[in-house]
Design an enzyme around this catalytic site. Sequence first.
Site, mmCIF file in Angstrom:
data_model
loop_
_atom_site.group_PDB
_atom_site.id
_atom_site.type_symbol
_atom_site.label_atom_id
_atom_site.label_comp_id
_atom_site.label_asym_id
_atom_site.label_seq_id
_atom_site.Cartn_x
_atom_site.Cartn_y
_atom_site.Cartn_z
ATOM 1 C CD GLU A 47 -2.761 1.384 2.474
ATOM 2 O OE1 GLU A 47 -2.694 0.436 3.230
ATOM 3 O OE2 GLU A 47 -3.521 2.476 2.439
ATOM 4 N NE ARG A 313 3.389 -8.721 10.342
ATOM 5 C CZ ARG A 313 3.381 -7.403 9.582
ATOM 6 N NH1 ARG A 313 4.303 -6.502 9.817
ATOM 7 N NH2 ARG A 313 2.404 -7.089 8.943
ATOM 8 C CE LYS A 323 3.429 0.141 4.576
ATOM 9 N NZ LYS A 323 2.698 -0.130 3.429
HETATM 10 P P1 ATP Z 1 3.170 -2.335 8.019
HETATM 11 O O1 ATP Z 1 2.397 -3.274 8.939
HETATM 12 O O2 ATP Z 1 4.615 -2.166 8.185
HETATM 13 O O3 ATP Z 1 2.404 -1.098 7.962
HETATM 14 P P2 ATP Z 1 1.776 -3.432 5.840
HETATM 15 O O4 ATP Z 1 1.451 -4.801 5.996
HETATM 16 O O5 ATP Z 1 0.556 -2.305 6.188
HETATM 17 O O6 ATP Z 1 2.921 -3.041 6.711
HETATM 18 P P3 ATP Z 1 1.702 -3.389 2.980
HETATM 19 O O7 ATP Z 1 2.041 -2.210 2.242
HETATM 20 O O8 ATP Z 1 0.270 -3.633 3.157
HETATM 21 O O9 ATP Z 1 2.357 -3.019 4.346
HETATM 22 O O10 ATP Z 1 2.529 -4.600 2.713
HETATM 23 C C1 ATP Z 1 2.747 -5.211 1.345
HETATM 24 C C2 ATP Z 1 3.136 -6.538 1.515
HETATM 25 O O11 ATP Z 1 4.172 -6.784 2.595
HETATM 26 C C3 ATP Z 1 1.944 -7.260 2.276
HETATM 27 O O12 ATP Z 1 1.919 -8.655 1.558
HETATM 28 C C4 ATP Z 1 2.567 -7.826 3.889
HETATM 29 O O13 ATP Z 1 2.081 -8.826 4.093
HETATM 30 C C5 ATP Z 1 4.144 -7.662 3.460
HETATM 31 N N1 ATP Z 1 4.824 -7.242 4.753
HETATM 32 C C6 ATP Z 1 4.564 -6.263 5.395
HETATM 33 N N2 ATP Z 1 5.380 -6.299 6.353
HETATM 34 C C7 ATP Z 1 5.972 -7.473 6.590
HETATM 35 C C8 ATP Z 1 6.955 -7.755 7.438
HETATM 36 N N3 ATP Z 1 7.425 -7.444 8.418
HETATM 37 N N4 ATP Z 1 7.587 -9.277 7.137
HETATM 38 C C9 ATP Z 1 6.959 -9.885 5.965
HETATM 39 N N5 ATP Z 1 6.091 -9.362 5.165
HETATM 40 C C10 ATP Z 1 5.685 -8.140 5.059
HETATM 41 MG MG MG Z 2 -1.396 -3.509 4.858
#
Ligand code: ATP
Ligand code: MG
Length: 608
Positions: A47, A313, A323
């Site tokens: 995102e 994760r 984020k």
């Molecule tokens: P955050 O939790 O840091 O805000 P998010 O999950 O909201 O991250 P997205 O941009 O939605 O961030 O994530 C894009 C992809 O990266 C998704 O498939 C998510 O599952 C994966 N992802 C996000 N954080 C991690 C992590 N710490 N380890 C592995 N994969 C991740």
């Molecule tokens: Mg997300």
Amino acid sequence: MALPNPQPNAPVVPVAPPAPSDFIRDIVAAHVSEHKYPRVHTRFPPEPNGYLHIGHAKSICLNFGIAREFGGVCNLRMDDTNPTKEDIEYVESIQADVNWLIGAWAEDRLGLKQHGKEPEAKSVEGKADFFMPPVFGTSEAERKHSDVKLEPFYASDYFDQIYEFAVALIKKGKAFVCDMTPDQTDEFRRLGKASPFRDRSVEENLDLFTRMKNGEFPDGTRVLRAKIIVDAPNIWLRDPLIYRIKHAEHHQTGAKWCIYPMYDFAHCLSDYIEGITHSICTLEFEVHRPLYDWILESLELARPLPHQYEFARLSLGYTVMSKRKLMQLVDENLVSGWNDPRMPTISGIRRRGVTAEALRNFAYNIGITKYNGVTDVSVLEHAIREDLNKRAQRRLAVLRPIKVVLTNYPEGQVEELNAINNPENPISGGRKIPFTREIYIERDDFQEVPPPKFFRLKPGGEVRLKYAYIIKCEEVIKDAAGNITELRCTADLDSKSGGATAGRKIKGTIHWVSAAHAVDAEVRLYDRLFTVAEPDAEGDFKRHLNPHSLEVISAKCEPSLKEASADERYQFERLAYFTLDYDAKPGHLVFNRTITLKDAWAKEAQKG
Ligand code: ATP
Ligand code: MG
């Protein structure tokens, strides 16, 4: 593994790490052997509401890695369904980061689309043949053969289709417009109670949903909800929201929409539209999977449907990863920006001097599991050191200089001594470094009252200067305040390589630079951003910020560093690995310390 670097300044050719094995790859391998899909197709769906971090790097390497290993494709897709939190700056940074991390390595496995084009509309009835969208790779060959400008896929490209899918759900009696307030809705869902609007007629729902789309209602007054089970044990099935009103401009679709699909609705449908086979995400989405399947099945879409798989994760010690928290550090000026070299963002890690290859190796080595846990930051640091040890050019630089005058060395004489560029890589050759009567050594390499086993310079003691002579400390000069300002030493002029006493055994070797030839550099010494392994375990994570995470000093460098290149990595011998920072300008060198040669934190921990 890196290939030997044929020219000292040429980038190391990227080579994929050996394919790992894990439960997700086992599943994909089984599908490939039973020809379940025409092609393995994964996606990485960030995102654009912040910069990518090292957790995303794990996900990128997993998704693109699977595409590479199984002859498939991995789409880069912006998951852009929340315009108020998203921004084009993030879209651009994400592209730059993905490209840096896997660009050269992904060959034509990176799924991008032609600029401005949406993948062919997939029939809402969904009875068409298995859909395979055109995917443009990033390989040199493909770029040459077409003038198309490539860009990521966007969930927002599918807003028309997703809207039609919502209408189809309403027509099937599987979605309804709900007028409860957000708080009431939460309360009812928590209690497993049915909304009073649940049994609206299809006609009324269609009318209200159209009017939602036409902008007749303010934000938050109505939502579209899936009609599933009001008191399902899984809360995500309790008539979840699938569309909401948001009068907000979108960075891609502008003012076209004032209703936006929720993540759960948009994601599975975007996967379906793009022909994704394996939709891989992190464990917290496991509870959403029944909803993912319910939406696709309720719409009676053509098979095979995409399927969701979950993995743990990445959480890394001594840092925060969400984020939201990273944004707080940026907004409160606790770091210099998203790409501050102390940040766990891909752009910060890159600026710090870590190579894409090191980051990929790390992502591969930590493995893919079903169990959440904290990965020790030393695992990352090990991958960085291993990579930089192979590629870094060795240089001499003195971070905290003290002047040494060699009283028996002729004034005005300059000798050009041979130095080795990289003992790990013989092809990288050597260079000349000037030696003169006045040099700088590291302040720490001299002790007036040395502890036992101090094998560096002390009054009356001897030490070898790297690539040069053995010197002996004869006199310590101090200022009125008692601070040491200069050391007077004599050199054993036969002790240089090839000389009569070259073989003399001396316990310590230290680095130095010629005072007359030294170039000044601003050196930024970075350390861990937090002082504890789990800063966000409880309370405000910011109280664990490391006050010493950045120290800026002025160093004396050997003259060849005047030509330092941002593409190169350097080891300042005996100290650490460094890279040129973006702030460097002609005549003003700025180096970032990527990482020390040894793990100082482990040493401290041992001391207790
Ligand atoms: P955050 O939790 O840091 O805000 P998010 O999950 O909201 O991250 P997205 O941009 O939605 O961030 O994530 C894009 C992809 O990266 C998704 O498939 C998510 O599952 C994966 N992802 C996000 N954080 C991690 C992590 N710490 N380890 C592995 N994969 C991740
Ligand atoms: Mg997300």
